[in-house]
Write a protein that holds these residues in place. Structure first.
Motif, PDB file in Angstrom:
ATOM      1  N   ALA A  20       0.829  -1.212   0.000  1.00 49.10           N
ATOM      2  CA  ALA A  20       0.000   0.000   0.000  1.00 49.10           C
ATOM      3  C   ALA A  20       0.858   1.254   0.000  1.00 49.10           C
ATOM      4  O   ALA A  20       1.762   1.401   0.829  1.00 49.10           O
ATOM      5  CB  ALA A  20      -0.914   0.007   1.222  1.00 49.10           C
ATOM      6  N   MET A  21       0.564   2.162  -0.906  1.00 52.96           N
ATOM      7  CA  MET A  21       1.262   3.447  -0.953  1.00 52.96           C
ATOM      8  C   MET A  21       0.602   4.480  -0.041  1.00 52.96           C
ATOM      9  O   MET A  21       1.268   5.164   0.740  1.00 52.96           O
ATOM     10  CB  MET A  21       1.280   3.986  -2.380  1.00 52.96           C
ATOM     11  CG  MET A  21       2.118   3.195  -3.358  1.00 52.96           C
ATOM     12  SD  MET A  21       2.000   3.864  -5.040  1.00 52.96           S
ATOM     13  CE  MET A  21       2.722   5.498  -4.838  1.00 52.96           C
ATOM     14  N   HIS A  22      -0.733   4.608  -0.140  1.00 53.28           N
ATOM     15  CA  HIS A  22      -1.426   5.707   0.540  1.00 53.28           C
ATOM     16  C   HIS A  22      -2.453   5.254   1.569  1.00 53.28           C
ATOM     17  O   HIS A  22      -2.633   5.915   2.585  1.00 53.28           O
ATOM     18  CB  HIS A  22      -2.133   6.592  -0.496  1.00 53.28           C
ATOM     19  CG  HIS A  22      -1.255   7.037  -1.620  1.00 53.28           C
ATOM     20  ND1 HIS A  22      -0.096   7.757  -1.418  1.00 53.28           N
ATOM     21  CD2 HIS A  22      -1.344   6.848  -2.970  1.00 53.28           C
ATOM     22  CE1 HIS A  22       0.476   8.009  -2.601  1.00 53.28           C
ATOM     23  NE2 HIS A  22      -0.253   7.465  -3.548  1.00 53.28           N
ATOM     24  N   HIS A  23      -3.127   4.130   1.320  1.00 53.36           N
ATOM     25  CA  HIS A  23      -4.210   3.690   2.207  1.00 53.36           C
ATOM     26  C   HIS A  23      -4.139   2.182   2.401  1.00 53.36           C
ATOM     27  O   HIS A  23      -3.920   1.428   1.447  1.00 53.36           O
ATOM     28  CB  HIS A  23      -5.581   4.059   1.618  1.00 53.36           C
ATOM     29  CG  HIS A  23      -5.767   5.529   1.393  1.00 53.36           C
ATOM     30  ND1 HIS A  23      -6.176   6.412   2.390  1.00 53.36           N
ATOM     31  CD2 HIS A  23      -5.590   6.289   0.278  1.00 53.36           C
ATOM     32  CE1 HIS A  23      -6.243   7.634   1.889  1.00 53.36           C
ATOM     33  NE2 HIS A  23      -5.885   7.589   0.622  1.00 53.36           N
ATOM     34  N   LEU A  24      -4.375   1.750   3.661  1.00 58.11           N
ATOM     35  CA  LEU A  24      -4.368   0.326   3.993  1.00 58.11           C
ATOM     36  C   LEU A  24      -5.593   0.007   4.841  1.00 58.11           C
ATOM     37  O   LEU A  24      -5.803   0.596   5.909  1.00 58.11           O
ATOM     38  CB  LEU A  24      -3.089  -0.043   4.753  1.00 58.11           C
ATOM     39  CG  LEU A  24      -2.968  -1.484   5.267  1.00 58.11           C
ATOM     40  CD1 LEU A  24      -3.031  -2.485   4.110  1.00 58.11           C
ATOM     41  CD2 LEU A  24      -1.660  -1.669   6.057  1.00 58.11           C
ATOM     42  N   TRP A  25      -6.425  -0.908   4.353  1.00 62.91           N
ATOM     43  CA  TRP A  25      -7.642  -1.351   5.042  1.00 62.91           C
ATOM     44  C   TRP A  25      -7.539  -2.857   5.207  1.00 62.91           C
ATOM     45  O   TRP A  25      -7.304  -3.590   4.239  1.00 62.91           O
ATOM     46  CB  TRP A  25      -8.869  -0.988   4.209  1.00 62.91           C
ATOM     47  CG  TRP A  25     -10.200  -1.206   4.868  1.00 62.91           C
ATOM     48  CD1 TRP A  25     -10.952  -0.286   5.525  1.00 62.91           C
ATOM     49  CD2 TRP A  25     -10.954  -2.435   4.909  1.00 62.91           C
ATOM     50  NE1 TRP A  25     -12.125  -0.841   5.980  1.00 62.91           N
ATOM     51  CE2 TRP A  25     -12.154  -2.175   5.613  1.00 62.91           C
ATOM     52  CE3 TRP A  25     -10.732  -3.719   4.421  1.00 62.91           C
ATOM     53  CZ2 TRP A  25     -13.119  -3.140   5.844  1.00 62.91           C
ATOM     54  CZ3 TRP A  25     -11.689  -4.704   4.661  1.00 62.91           C
ATOM     55  CH2 TRP A  25     -12.862  -4.406   5.355  1.00 62.91           C
ATOM     56  N   ILE A  26      -7.712  -3.344   6.444  1.00 64.94           N
ATOM     57  CA  ILE A  26      -7.496  -4.757   6.743  1.00 64.94           C
ATOM     58  C   ILE A  26      -8.783  -5.355   7.309  1.00 64.94           C
ATOM     59  O   ILE A  26      -9.254  -4.937   8.370  1.00 64.94           O
ATOM     60  CB  ILE A  26      -6.352  -4.942   7.755  1.00 64.94           C
ATOM     61  CG1 ILE A  26      -5.060  -4.302   7.218  1.00 64.94           C
ATOM     62  CG2 ILE A  26      -6.132  -6.415   8.052  1.00 64.94           C
ATOM     63  CD1 ILE A  26      -3.939  -4.258   8.242  1.00 64.94           C
ATOM     64  N   GLY A  27      -9.315  -6.325   6.574  1.00 67.15           N
ATOM     65  CA  GLY A  27     -10.494  -7.028   7.050  1.00 67.15           C
ATOM     66  C   GLY A  27     -10.104  -8.254   7.858  1.00 67.15           C
ATOM     67  O   GLY A  27      -9.093  -8.893   7.580  1.00 67.15           O
ATOM     68  N   CYS A  28     -10.935  -8.581   8.858  1.00 64.80           N
ATOM     69  CA  CYS A  28     -10.665  -9.750   9.696  1.00 64.80           C
ATOM     70  C   CYS A  28     -11.977 -10.478   9.959  1.00 64.80           C
ATOM     71  O   CYS A  28     -12.914  -9.893  10.511  1.00 64.80           O
ATOM     72  CB  CYS A  28     -10.034  -9.346  11.031  1.00 64.80           C
ATOM     73  SG  CYS A  28      -8.468  -8.472  10.888  1.00 64.80           S
ATOM     74  N   LEU A  29     -12.039 -11.717   9.593  1.00 68.61           N
ATOM     75  CA  LEU A  29     -13.214 -12.543   9.854  1.00 68.61           C
ATOM     76  C   LEU A  29     -13.041 -13.152  11.244  1.00 68.61           C
ATOM     77  O   LEU A  29     -12.558 -14.256  11.411  1.00 68.61           O
ATOM     78  CB  LEU A  29     -13.336 -13.632   8.792  1.00 68.61           C
ATOM     79  CG  LEU A  29     -14.620 -14.450   8.769  1.00 68.61           C
ATOM     80  CD1 LEU A  29     -15.846 -13.549   8.637  1.00 68.61           C
ATOM     81  CD2 LEU A  29     -14.587 -15.454   7.632  1.00 68.61           C
ATOM     82  N   GLY A  30     -13.387 -12.368  12.254  1.00 70.48           N
ATOM     83  CA  GLY A  30     -13.163 -12.770  13.640  1.00 70.48           C
ATOM     84  C   GLY A  30     -12.003 -12.001  14.235  1.00 70.48           C
ATOM     85  O   GLY A  30     -11.732 -10.847  13.874  1.00 70.48           O
ATOM     86  N   THR A  31     -11.275 -12.644  15.146  1.00 69.97           N
ATOM     87  CA  THR A  31     -10.171 -11.986  15.857  1.00 69.97           C
ATOM     88  C   THR A  31      -9.019 -11.684  14.904  1.00 69.97           C
ATOM     89  O   THR A  31      -8.593 -12.561  14.149  1.00 69.97           O
ATOM     90  CB  THR A  31      -9.659 -12.897  16.990  1.00 69.97           C
ATOM     91  OG1 THR A  31     -10.742 -13.233  17.832  1.00 69.97           O
ATOM     92  CG2 THR A  31      -8.557 -12.197  17.786  1.00 69.97           C
ATOM     93  N   PRO A  32      -8.503 -10.451  14.931  1.00 69.78           N
ATOM     94  CA  PRO A  32      -7.361 -10.129  14.071  1.00 69.78           C
ATOM     95  C   PRO A  32      -6.138 -10.976  14.418  1.00 69.78           C
ATOM     96  O   PRO A  32      -5.971 -11.431  15.557  1.00 69.78           O
ATOM     97  CB  PRO A  32      -7.109  -8.641  14.350  1.00 69.78           C
ATOM     98  CG  PRO A  32      -8.395  -8.128  14.871  1.00 69.78           C
ATOM     99  CD  PRO A  32      -9.007  -9.257  15.643  1.00 69.78           C
TER     100      PRO A  32
END
Length: 783
Positions: free
Chosen positions: A752-764
């Motif tokens: 990621a250069m500018h934006h980072l979004w992290i999805g987690c199905l349950g506990t990260p």
């Protein structure tokens, strides 16, 4: 430091003047290219009209040959002129848009006054032959990259040049207009670097010549030793610097080095496409590119189905519950080690004494020399002591046996049947040969003609037999490789003090299973090919003089040793980041001793890049905490939003959150967005659920190039590239929990250069939660 308005106006007038001269030169060149193009078209149209064809005698045939050759050379010369002119015109058009990016004022010791040196992507001279622009690769241009104003020196062909730099000025010029200009007291001013790094990602890598940093310039201009190892953090510019290094070497050695003599091993075909425009943008031809797997298939694809590294990794990541998983992991690690390399070398020495496996030499169903006969001859007393010489000696003996077979067989019934089936042209040829013989008429013409025809038949049938012998195909490398695994105690004796992994009996069983299926796992391909070359003759490429290996941390020590052997005349540049190791081999760059043994300490240099330029400060501060030693990674001072970590209670809410994240990234101006999954299987599932609604493109190992827009791809295909925004599909503890997963997640997030979004199905994942909570924002899906 800002530049006074009066100085700005003066610099703009100079730009206008230089651009005017460039455009005039481009117009002249375009007219010349048009004339050459017309010549090429005319030559092609009238090629055969200019050739005198006369085949009535040998002399006329020779004359015709030279006539064709002369005309072909004229055509080739015009085509080269056209290609060269087209490349030069393309460079001039780039210079007309942005003629240069830097200026230094340098006064050499003993000179009465300073000289202003303007630096751009290529040189350009005025009509009086004075330099208006210096190529960034020129020796004096190193002052711009390496020094601040004050006493300076640089290395030139004539020796060390010393003097004083009184000014270093940097420009951003578009459409012939200065957009940004300032005087800098550091190597490359942060203002210029900020302007470049704030741009959007592209489907192709950009050249970085305007923003080369001092440590990157060391890589580019490095010119000693056989091996250069570049260990750089994610986003440190190691690949970009390596490509500029290629351009620099082509410039410095332009009389003796061509692009065809340089080779880049890319991690995947997508990466090859991604970097394909860098050299052409600098006016150079692209070097040769390949993946290591492509080379293995080229050499072994006729014998086996050769597994690719992505299928190997997919197996490792998705089949952890399989009964053979632990055994295969042990096999991958051992077969990539230098210990296995030493075992195979010991095996070759053993084969000089006993155990060689041969194929019989056959002519269809007729055995000319049996495998046992070949073996007896190979171990004859007095045979050469070394394997190459002994095989050549054996080859010559076999060719004599084939000749003896032909002498015995020419009167055989099957040969007579084949003679009867020959066409009239063969009979005419035999008759002419008989008439030209000095002994014509001494024997029955009919019998003599039948003998000539019989020997003609045998020559045709035996030609491929002789060709196979000359290629040492009487050796059976598959049987030899199987022998290593048929008796576990045999390899143990060969291994000696190195020993074998505890799982060796199970590894033997698994390897034989794959060989029976005519499948070669990726971890076996290099050792098999290495053994094959030891016993069939070494295949070397002596034309390639520079080899670059990107993502070298995913190569095994065995593979690097093999590359060294394959390119004996080449200098090698290895580029990698231990923190991005995703290969189950464990990474060759992690073992300093193995690296130093490749070419020796005196021929090896290691350069480390610790500053990350790709990502915002917030993304770097978050990702560097995932890996050991990450505190050494220095972020560039470009700020943005903290990474977002979003927990979802089920897959439906996860997908809803991803759609919202993508829409948000688009509103933020992101032009390239990657939804990165862990595996190819997960990517296919994500694309099925999200692709139609988002208009996303699924990327797999067979995708030829990156497309603009929204991409869904597995983690290992994202290596080496960058995106404006990255959405990690599922970074839960269930998905990323092993030590290998740690580096995989780090690799994914650092795209990621500018934006980072992290999805987690349950506990990260623990690799997220272990970070200070100030480095990311944690929330629930739907908030």
């Amino acid at each position: 430091m800002s530049v006074p308005e009066q100085e700005w106006q003066w610099e703009q007038r100079r730009v206008d003047d230089v651009v005017g001269q460039i455009r005039r030169r481009a117009a002249e060149l375009e007219a010349q290219i048009g004339d050459v193009r017309a010549d090429v078209v005319e030559l092609r149209r009238n090629f055969w009209d200019e050739v005198t064809i006369n085949l009535s005698s040998l002399d006329d045939l020779v004359e015709t040959h030279f006539s064709i050759r002369q005309q072909a050379e004229v055509l080739a010369d015009r085509e080269r002129m056209h290609q060269q002119g087209a490349r030069e015109l393309k460079t001039l058009r780039k210079l007309a848009d942005s003629p240069y990016f830097g200026r230094i004022d340098f006064q050499e010791n003993g000179s009465p006054r300073p000289e202003s040196i303007y630096i751009g992507i290529a040189s350009f001279k005025a009509d009086d032959d004075t330099f208006l622009i210096y190529d960034w690769r020129a020796p004096i241009a190193s002052l711009y990259y390496d020094h601040t104003p004050g006493p300076v020196s640089y290395e030139a062909p004539a020796g060390t040049m010393e003097g004083t730099m009184s000014l270093k000025r940097q420009f951003v010029i578009h459409d012939g207009t200065i957009r940004l200009m300032f005087d800098a007291s550091v190597t490359i001013g942060d203002e210029l670097l900020m302007e470049v790094l704030s741009r959007h990602a592209d489907v192709h890598m950009r050249n970085i010549v305007a923003t080369i940093q001092k440590e990157q310039n060391r890589i580019i201009r490095h010119d000693r030793g056989r091996l250069l190892v570049v260990q750089g953090a994610a986003g440190s510019g190691k690949t970009s610097a390596a490509l500029q290094r290629v351009a620099y070497l082509l410039y410095k050695y332009r009389k003796t080095l061509t692009a065809d003599e340089m080779l880049l091993f890319s991690p995947n075909p997508l990466f090859s496409s991604y970097v394909s425009t860098v050299l052409p943008e600098l006016g150079e031809e692209n070097m040769r590119q390949a993946t290591f797997h492509e080379y293995l298939v080229h050499r072994l694809g006729r014998l086996f189905e050769v597994e690719n590294p992505f299928d190997q990794l997919e197996y490792v990541l998705t089949q952890s519950g399989a009964p053979e998983h632990a055994v295969r992991l042990a096999a991958i690690r051992y077969k990539g080690s230098t210990a296995f390399l030493r075992l195979i070398r010991a095996y070759q020495e053993f084969l000089l004494l006993q155990g060689m496996q041969f194929r019989p030499v056959r002519l269809e169903d007729r055995v000319i020399v049996s495998a046992e006969e070949i073996k007896r001859q190979f171990y004859q007393p007095g045979a050469p002591r070394r394997m190459p010489e002994r095989l050549e000696w054996l080859r010559d003996w076999l060719l004599k046996q084939v000749s003896a077979f032909a002498e015995r067989e020419w009167q055989a019934e099957w040969v007579e049947r084949e003679v009867e089936a020959l066409d009239p042209a063969d009979y005419r040829k035999a008759y002419q040969q008989m008439r030209q013989s000095p002994f014509a008429g001494d024997a029955d013409d009919y019998d003599r003609q039948r003998e000539i025809l019989a020997r003609m038949v045998l020559r045709r049938y035996l030609r491929p037999v002789r060709a196979r012998i000359k290629r040492f195909q009487f050796v059976n490398p598959t049987a030899l490789y199987r022998r290593l695994f048929q008796d576990p105690s045999f390899a143990k004796r060969l291994a000696g003090a190195d020993g074998l992994p505890a799982e060796w009996p199970e590894i033997c069983e698994l390897t034989l299973k794959y060989l029976d299926q005519r499948t070669l796992p990726y971890e076996d391909a290099t050792p098999y090919l290495y053994l094959k070359e030891l016993v069939q003759g070494v295949h070397m490429n002596t034309t390639v003089r520079h080899v670059l290996v990107d993502e070298a941390q995913d190569y095994s020590p065995f593979q690097l040793e093999f590359l060294k052997r394959l390119f004996p005349r080449a200098r090698m540049t290895l580029l990698g980041d231990l923190n991005q190791t995703i290969s189950p081999y464990g990474g060759a760059l992690g073992n300093q001793e193995d690296l130093l043994q490749l070419y020796g300490p005196q021929e090896t240099d290691v350069i480390r890049l610790t500053r990350s330029y790709r990502s915002t400060r917030e993304i770097v501060e978050f990702t560097r905490g995932m890996v050991p030693g990450g505190e050494a990674i220095v972020p560039f001072e470009r700020t943005g939003d903290r990474p977002q970590v979003v927990q979802a209670r089920d897959r439906t809410s996860l997908h809803r959150g991803i759609v919202e994240a993508v829409e948000h990234l688009k509103r933020c101006g992101c032009q390239s967005i990657a939804i990165i999954c862990k595996t190819a299987a997960e990517s296919r599932e994500a694309h099925e659920a999200l692709g139609p609604g988002l208009g996303a493109t699924l990327v797999d190992a067979f995708t030829p190039e990156f497309a603009p827009g929204i991409l869904i791809l597995p983690s290992y295909l994202a290596k080496g590239v960058e995106f404006d925004g990255v959405v990690v599909y599922d970074a839960s503890e269930d998905a990323y929990h092993t030590e290998g997963d740690r580096y995989l997640l780090y690799t994914v997030c650092t795209r990621a250069m500018h934006h980072l979004w992290i999805g987690c199905l349950g506990t990260p994942s623990r690799f997220i939660l272990d970070q200070p909570d100030t480095t990311y924002r944690l929330r629930q899906a739907g908030e």
